[in-house]
Design an enzyme around this catalytic site. Structure first.
Site, mmCIF file in Angstrom:
data_model
loop_
_atom_site.group_PDB
_atom_site.id
_atom_site.type_symbol
_atom_site.label_atom_id
_atom_site.label_comp_id
_atom_site.label_asym_id
_atom_site.label_seq_id
_atom_site.Cartn_x
_atom_site.Cartn_y
_atom_site.Cartn_z
ATOM 1 N N HIS A 1 -22.423 -20.606 -18.025
ATOM 2 C CA HIS A 1 -23.885 -20.728 -18.020
ATOM 3 C C HIS A 1 -24.311 -21.454 -19.280
ATOM 4 O O HIS A 1 -23.830 -21.161 -20.366
ATOM 5 C CB HIS A 1 -24.531 -19.338 -17.990
ATOM 6 N N ASP B 1 -35.796 -10.205 -13.025
ATOM 7 C CA ASP B 1 -35.865 -11.319 -13.976
ATOM 8 C C ASP B 1 -36.829 -12.394 -13.479
ATOM 9 O O ASP B 1 -37.569 -12.977 -14.268
ATOM 10 C CB ASP B 1 -34.473 -11.928 -14.211
ATOM 11 N N ARG C 1 -43.434 -13.964 -18.624
ATOM 12 C CA ARG C 1 -43.182 -14.405 -20.022
ATOM 13 C C ARG C 1 -43.668 -15.828 -20.231
ATOM 14 O O ARG C 1 -44.191 -16.188 -21.286
ATOM 15 C CB ARG C 1 -41.683 -14.321 -20.327
ATOM 16 N N SER D 1 -32.406 -11.763 -19.845
ATOM 17 C CA SER D 1 -32.724 -12.595 -18.682
ATOM 18 C C SER D 1 -31.465 -13.332 -18.200
ATOM 19 O O SER D 1 -31.105 -13.287 -17.018
ATOM 20 C CB SER D 1 -33.822 -13.593 -19.085
ATOM 21 N N LYS E 1 -28.575 -12.107 -14.797
ATOM 22 C CA LYS E 1 -28.173 -12.973 -13.676
ATOM 23 C C LYS E 1 -26.658 -13.138 -13.647
ATOM 24 O O LYS E 1 -26.038 -13.169 -12.588
ATOM 25 C CB LYS E 1 -28.867 -14.342 -13.797
#
Ligand code: URA
Length: 441
Positions: A82, A161, A168, A183, A187
Site C-alpha cells: 500500500h 473508514d 474528515r 484508516s 483496510k
C-alpha cells in the site's frame, strides 16, 4: 455511557477505553451517532492524539466494521502493498507481478484517485476490457493460478473508514497520524494479507512532507499491523517529484509495459522503488533476507518473467492483449502541447503536487467523486529535477482530449518548476525502512 462524556474526556487529553472506542465506531457506522458528535471527537483526536493502544483498538473496530477477507488458503505467502499516495505512482503494476514471480500471492483491492494523486483502478480501466470487479471465487482462483489479481475495493470493506474519511475530508481532520494510520491499516487488515509492505512517501507530492513525519506515520502503521498479528515493513520513498516519467492513466500503464519489457531509461527511481517493495514482500512471506530477494526480483524483471506475469494477470481479467503487446493498438490523446524551460541552468525542483494537479486539470483526475476521467490525458516528463536545461528546451509534453484545457494547465505546470545555477543535491529514492517485529509461535 454518554457520548458527550467521551468527547470531553478526549478533549481534555484523556485516553478512551476499548469499550468507548468500539461504541463510537459501531454507533457512527450504524447511524446512531450523528456527524456533529463524530466531528467533535475527530477534532479532539486531531489535537490530543491517541495512545498506541487506542489507535490499535480504533483500527481493529474499523477493520471489523465490514467484510474480513480470508486469505488463509495461501498460508504464509499472501502479501499486500500500500502506498500512502503520490504522483506518477504506478508501482503496484510492477511490484505485484514481481512479487508473484518470487512466490507471493497478492489479492489486492485498490481505490480510485481523488485530487492530485492518481488511482490504481482508474489506471487499470484505461486498458480496454479490463474488469475491475470479480466475484470472490474468481478473484481468489486467479491469485492461486497467477499469483496476482487487482480489483476495486467494494463497499463492504471497512465501511467505517469510508464514512469517517468522508467526514474528515470536510472537517479539517485528515492530517492526524492516528487517524491516517487507522484508516490505511483498517483496510489492509480487512483485505486479509499476512504480509504487508507499506510505501510511505515523503516530499512535495506526499501527505508527509518531511522524513521525520513520515517516520512517525510509518512506525504507527507498523505497530498496528504487528499488534494485529501481521508481518509489516514500511519503506520510506521519495515523492518530492513525480515517480517515473509519466503521469496520467493510460500513459502510466504504457510506461509500466515498457519498463517490464526491460526499458528502464530515465526510470532509476521507478526501478529502485519497485524492486525494493517487491523484495520486502518476498522477504516477509518467505523469511529470506531482503537483499537476496532484491536480486531475485532483478532477475525476474530482466528475464521478462515479470512481464509475462503482468500480461497473464491483465488478460485473465479481460484486458486486451493486443493493447498491451502492440503499441500501435493504443489511442493517443488528440491534443498536446510542449512545455519549455523558462531559464537556463539546472531544473532544481519539480513540485509533485502541482504536477499532479496539472494532470488532473488536463482530465487525468477528478476534483469531485463523480467527475469523468479522460484516460488519455496526462504529462510525459522529458526533464526531471537535477537535469540541465537551456531556456526554450522542451521539459514536458501535456496531453488531453479537450484542447481548451491546455493553456491553464501549461501555466500551472510551468509554475511548478524551479531553476538554479548550481546542481541541486541528489535525493535518494529510498529514504529508510522500518520493520515490525512479530513474535511468531
Ligand atoms: N489514505 C487513506 O486511506 N486514509 C487516510 O487517512 C489518508 C490516506
Amino acid at each position: 455511557m454518554r457520548i458527550t462524556d467521551m468527547i470531553t474526556r478526549k478533549r481534555d487529553g484523556q485516553a478512551l477505553t476499548d469499550k468507548e472506542i468500539r461504541n463510537f465506531i459501531d454507533g457512527y457506522t450504524s447511524g446512531t451517532i450523528p456527524d456533529y458528535q463524530m466531528s467533535a471527537l475527530l477534532m479532539a483526536i486531531y489535537f490530543r492524539g491517541m495512545t498506541e493502544a487506542e489507535t490499535a483498538v480504533l483500527t481493529d473496530c474499523m477493520a471489523h466494521s465490514g467484510e474480513m477477507l480470508d486469505l488463509s488458503r495461501f498460508g504464509d505467502l499472501s502479501a499486500d502493498k500500500h502506498s500512502t499516495g503520490g504522483v506518477g505512482d504506478k508501482t503496484t503494476f510492477i511490484v505485484a507481478p514481481l512479487a508473484a514471480c518470487l512466490g507471493c500471492k497478492t489479492a489486492k483491492m485498490s481505490g480510485r484517485g481523488l485530487g492530485h494523486t492518481g488511482g490504481t483502478i482508474d489506471k487499470l480501466e484505461s486498458i480496454p476490457g479490463y474488469r475491475t470487479s470479480l466475484g470472490g471465487a474468481e478473484f481468489l482462483s486467479q491469485v492461486e493460478r497467477i499469483g496476482v489479481s487487482v480489483i476495486g475495493a467494494n463497499a463492504d470493506l471497512a465501511p467505517a473508514d469510508k464514512k469517517l474519511y468522508a467526514l474528515r475530508d470536510v472537517t479539517g481532520t485528515v492530517e492526524s497520524v492516528p487517524l491516517i494510520a487507522s484508516s490505511i491499516m483498517s483496510k489492509k487488515l480487512a483485505a486479509g494479507a499476512k504480509n504487508i509492505v507499506l510505501d510511505v512517501t515523503v516530499g512535495s507530492g506526499a501527505f508527509m512532507k518531511t522524513k521525520e513525519n513520515a517516520e512517525i506515520l510509518a512506525r504507527a502503521m507498523v505497530d498496528i499491523g504487528t499488534r494485529c498479528g501481521r508481518r509489516v515493513t514500511a519503506v520510506l520513498t521519495d515523492m518530492d517529484q513525480p515517480l517515473g516519467r509519466c503521469i496520467g492513466n493510460a500513459l502510466e500503464i504504457e510506461e509500466v509495459i515498457a519498463f517490464l519489457r526491460g526499458d528502464d531509461r530515465g526510470l532509476d527511481d521507478l526501478r529502485e522503488v519497485s524492486l525494493t517493495l517487491a523484495a520486502h514482500m518476498a522477504s516477509l512471506a518467505r523469511g529470506i533476507p531482503a537483499d537476496a530477494a532484491y536480486k531475485e526480483a532483478e532477475t525476474a524483471w530482466k528475464s521478462g518473467r515479470a512481464y509475462e506475469t503482468f500480461l497473464a494477470f491483465i488478460t485473465a481479467q479481460g484486458g486486451d492483449a493486443d493493447w498491451i503487446i502492440n503499441p500501435g493498438a493504443r489511442k493517443k490523446a488528440p491534443y498536446e502541447t510542449v512545455a519549455v524551460a523558462e531559464h537556463t541552468g539546472y531544473l532544481s525542483h519539480m513540485n509533485a503536487e502541482e504536477v499532479g494537479i496539472t494532470a488532473m486539470m488536463l482530465g487525468a483526475g477528478r476534483q469531485k467523486t463523480d467527475d469523468k476521467i479522460d484516460p488519455l490525458a496526462g504529462i510525459r516528463l522529458l526533464k526531471k529535477a537535477g537535469d540541465t536545461v537551456s531556456k526554450g528546451d522542451p521539459v514536458a509534453v501535456l496531453y488531453t482530449s479537450d484542447k481548451a484545457l491546455l493553456p491553464a494547465a501549461e501555466r500551472r505546470f510551468s509554475a511548478a518548476l524551479e531553476y538554479a545555477a548550481e546542481k541541486p543535491a541528489e535525493r535518494a529514492h529510498i529514504l529508510g525502512e522500518i520493520a515490525g517485529d512479530l513474535q511468531e509461535k
